[in-house]
Design a protein around this motif. Structure first.
Motif, PDB file in Angstrom:
ATOM      1  N   PRO A   1       0.254  -1.618 -17.541  1.00 37.66           N
ATOM      2  CA  PRO A   1       1.636  -1.118 -17.606  1.00 37.66           C
ATOM      3  C   PRO A   1       2.116  -0.498 -16.293  1.00 37.66           C
ATOM      4  O   PRO A   1       3.300  -0.581 -15.974  1.00 37.66           O
ATOM      5  N   ALA A   2       1.226   0.116 -15.523  1.00 34.32           N
ATOM      6  CA  ALA A   2       1.636   0.734 -14.256  1.00 34.32           C
ATOM      7  C   ALA A   2       2.141  -0.322 -13.285  1.00 34.32           C
ATOM      8  O   ALA A   2       3.124  -0.095 -12.562  1.00 34.32           O
ATOM      9  N   ALA A   3       1.491  -1.478 -13.252  1.00 31.50           N
ATOM     10  CA  ALA A   3       1.934  -2.558 -12.367  1.00 31.50           C
ATOM     11  C   ALA A   3       3.221  -3.179 -12.892  1.00 31.50           C
ATOM     12  O   ALA A   3       4.108  -3.550 -12.108  1.00 31.50           O
ATOM     13  N   ASP A   4       3.338  -3.281 -14.213  1.00 27.72           N
ATOM     14  CA  ASP A   4       4.526  -3.866 -14.829  1.00 27.72           C
ATOM     15  C   ASP A   4       5.757  -2.987 -14.611  1.00 27.72           C
ATOM     16  O   ASP A   4       6.866  -3.501 -14.464  1.00 27.72           O
ATOM     17  N   CYS A   5       5.572  -1.688 -14.558  1.00 26.98           N
ATOM     18  CA  CYS A   5       6.685  -0.739 -14.445  1.00 26.98           C
ATOM     19  C   CYS A   5       6.787  -0.132 -13.047  1.00 26.98           C
ATOM     20  O   CYS A   5       7.360   0.943 -12.882  1.00 26.98           O
ATOM     21  N   LYS A   6       6.261  -0.784 -12.056  1.00 26.97           N
ATOM     22  CA  LYS A   6       6.215  -0.241 -10.694  1.00 26.97           C
ATOM     23  C   LYS A   6       7.603   0.126 -10.172  1.00 26.97           C
ATOM     24  O   LYS A   6       7.779   1.177  -9.558  1.00 26.97           O
ATOM     25  N   SER A   7       8.596  -0.687 -10.439  1.00 24.15           N
ATOM     26  CA  SER A   7       9.935  -0.396  -9.902  1.00 24.15           C
ATOM     27  C   SER A   7      10.530   0.870 -10.525  1.00 24.15           C
ATOM     28  O   SER A   7      11.134   1.681  -9.821  1.00 24.15           O
ATOM     29  N   THR A   8      10.347   1.061 -11.829  1.00 26.03           N
ATOM     30  CA  THR A   8      10.882   2.275 -12.462  1.00 26.03           C
ATOM     31  C   THR A   8      10.088   3.507 -12.038  1.00 26.03           C
ATOM     32  O   THR A   8      10.658   4.592 -11.890  1.00 26.03           O
ATOM     33  N   ILE A   9       8.786   3.342 -11.822  1.00 22.92           N
ATOM     34  CA  ILE A   9       7.961   4.458 -11.338  1.00 22.92           C
ATOM     35  C   ILE A   9       8.403   4.855  -9.935  1.00 22.92           C
ATOM     36  O   ILE A   9       8.533   6.038  -9.615  1.00 22.92           O
ATOM     37  N   ASP A  10       8.664   3.858  -9.089  1.00 22.09           N
ATOM     38  CA  ASP A  10       9.118   4.139  -7.722  1.00 22.09           C
ATOM     39  C   ASP A  10      10.485   4.818  -7.713  1.00 22.09           C
ATOM     40  O   ASP A  10      10.732   5.709  -6.897  1.00 22.09           O
ATOM     41  N   GLN A  11      11.366   4.414  -8.615  1.00 22.91           N
ATOM     42  CA  GLN A  11      12.681   5.049  -8.707  1.00 22.91           C
ATOM     43  C   GLN A  11      12.532   6.523  -9.094  1.00 22.91           C
ATOM     44  O   GLN A  11      13.207   7.398  -8.534  1.00 22.91           O
ATOM     45  N   TYR A  12      11.649   6.795 -10.033  1.00 23.05           N
ATOM     46  CA  TYR A  12      11.409   8.176 -10.455  1.00 23.05           C
ATOM     47  C   TYR A  12      10.816   9.005  -9.314  1.00 23.05           C
ATOM     48  O   TYR A  12      11.258  10.121  -9.060  1.00 23.05           O
ATOM     49  N   ARG A  13       9.840   8.435  -8.619  1.00 21.98           N
ATOM     50  CA  ARG A  13       9.218   9.156  -7.501  1.00 21.98           C
ATOM     51  C   ARG A  13      10.218   9.446  -6.389  1.00 21.98           C
ATOM     52  O   ARG A  13      10.217  10.535  -5.811  1.00 21.98           O
ATOM     53  N   SER A  14      11.064   8.487  -6.074  1.00 17.83           N
ATOM     54  CA  SER A  14      12.040   8.717  -5.008  1.00 17.83           C
ATOM     55  C   SER A  14      13.088   9.751  -5.433  1.00 17.83           C
ATOM     56  O   SER A  14      13.527  10.554  -4.614  1.00 17.83           O
ATOM     57  N   CYS A  15      13.448   9.744  -6.691  1.00 20.64           N
ATOM     58  CA  CYS A  15      14.387  10.749  -7.195  1.00 20.64           C
ATOM     59  C   CYS A  15      13.768  12.141  -7.098  1.00 20.64           C
ATOM     60  O   CYS A  15      14.407  13.085  -6.640  1.00 20.64           O
ATOM     61  N   MET A  16      12.526  12.277  -7.525  1.00 20.44           N
ATOM     62  CA  MET A  16      11.845  13.570  -7.465  1.00 20.44           C
ATOM     63  C   MET A  16      11.655  14.022  -6.021  1.00 20.44           C
ATOM     64  O   MET A  16      11.791  15.202  -5.719  1.00 20.44           O
ATOM     65  N   ALA A  17      11.356  13.083  -5.138  1.00 19.62           N
ATOM     66  CA  ALA A  17      11.194  13.417  -3.720  1.00 19.62           C
ATOM     67  C   ALA A  17      12.508  13.943  -3.138  1.00 19.62           C
ATOM     68  O   ALA A  17      12.498  14.794  -2.251  1.00 19.62           O
ATOM     69  N   GLY A  18      13.633  13.447  -3.635  1.00 21.02           N
ATOM     70  CA  GLY A  18      14.924  13.928  -3.178  1.00 21.02           C
ATOM     71  C   GLY A  18      15.153  15.402  -3.496  1.00 21.02           C
ATOM     72  O   GLY A  18      15.922  16.074  -2.823  1.00 21.02           O
ATOM     73  N   PHE A  19      14.450  15.897  -4.511  1.00 18.51           N
ATOM     74  CA  PHE A  19      14.554  17.312  -4.862  1.00 18.51           C
ATOM     75  C   PHE A  19      13.392  18.124  -4.308  1.00 18.51           C
ATOM     76  O   PHE A  19      13.260  19.319  -4.600  1.00 18.51           O
TER      77      PHE A  19
ATOM     78  N   LYS B   1       3.999  -4.508 -22.744  1.00 16.56           N
ATOM     79  CA  LYS B   1       2.985  -5.338 -23.391  1.00 16.56           C
ATOM     80  C   LYS B   1       2.017  -5.923 -22.363  1.00 16.56           C
ATOM     81  O   LYS B   1       1.138  -6.695 -22.711  1.00 16.56           O
ATOM     82  N   ALA B   2       2.165  -5.536 -21.108  1.00 14.23           N
ATOM     83  CA  ALA B   2       1.305  -6.038 -20.041  1.00 14.23           C
ATOM     84  C   ALA B   2      -0.066  -5.370 -20.116  1.00 14.23           C
ATOM     85  O   ALA B   2      -0.211  -4.271 -20.662  1.00 14.23           O
ATOM     86  N   ALA B   3      -1.058  -6.036 -19.559  1.00  3.40           N
ATOM     87  CA  ALA B   3      -2.406  -5.475 -19.515  1.00  3.40           C
ATOM     88  C   ALA B   3      -2.445  -4.229 -18.625  1.00  3.40           C
ATOM     89  O   ALA B   3      -3.199  -3.299 -18.887  1.00  3.40           O
TER      90      ALA B   3
END
Length: 76
Positions: free
Chosen positions: A54-72, A50-52
């Motif tokens: 969403p990318a800033a609000d979900c930064k931690s989950t986005i970073d987790q996804y990016r680090s997981c993908m980088a691992g592969f 509900k944030a103005a």
């Protein structure tokens, strides 16, 4: 009438010029098949935020996804 002979190239005489894929590429999983949990958490956060911004609000989950993908070996 004189018959004309047509020279047709033989398939067996040609060499395949495509590079052979290395073993790493063959064993590497597809991007759609890895990090499914992280991706679903990221998508859910972005869709239902509900944030103005969403990318800033979900930064931690986005970073987790990016680090997981980088691992592969993928960069997103």
């Amino acid at each position: 009438m004189a018959s004309q002979a047509v020279s047709m190239p033989s398939l067996s005489s040609k060499t395949d010029s495509k590079p052979v894929a290395n073993a790493d590429a063959a064993s590497k999983p597809k991007p759609c098949c890895v990090c499914k949990d992280e991706k679903s958490k990221r998508d859910e956060c972005m869709l239902f935020s509900k944030a103005a911004d969403p990318a800033a609000d979900c930064k931690s989950t986005i970073d987790q996804y990016r680090s997981c993908m980088a691992g592969f070996g993928f960069q997103v």
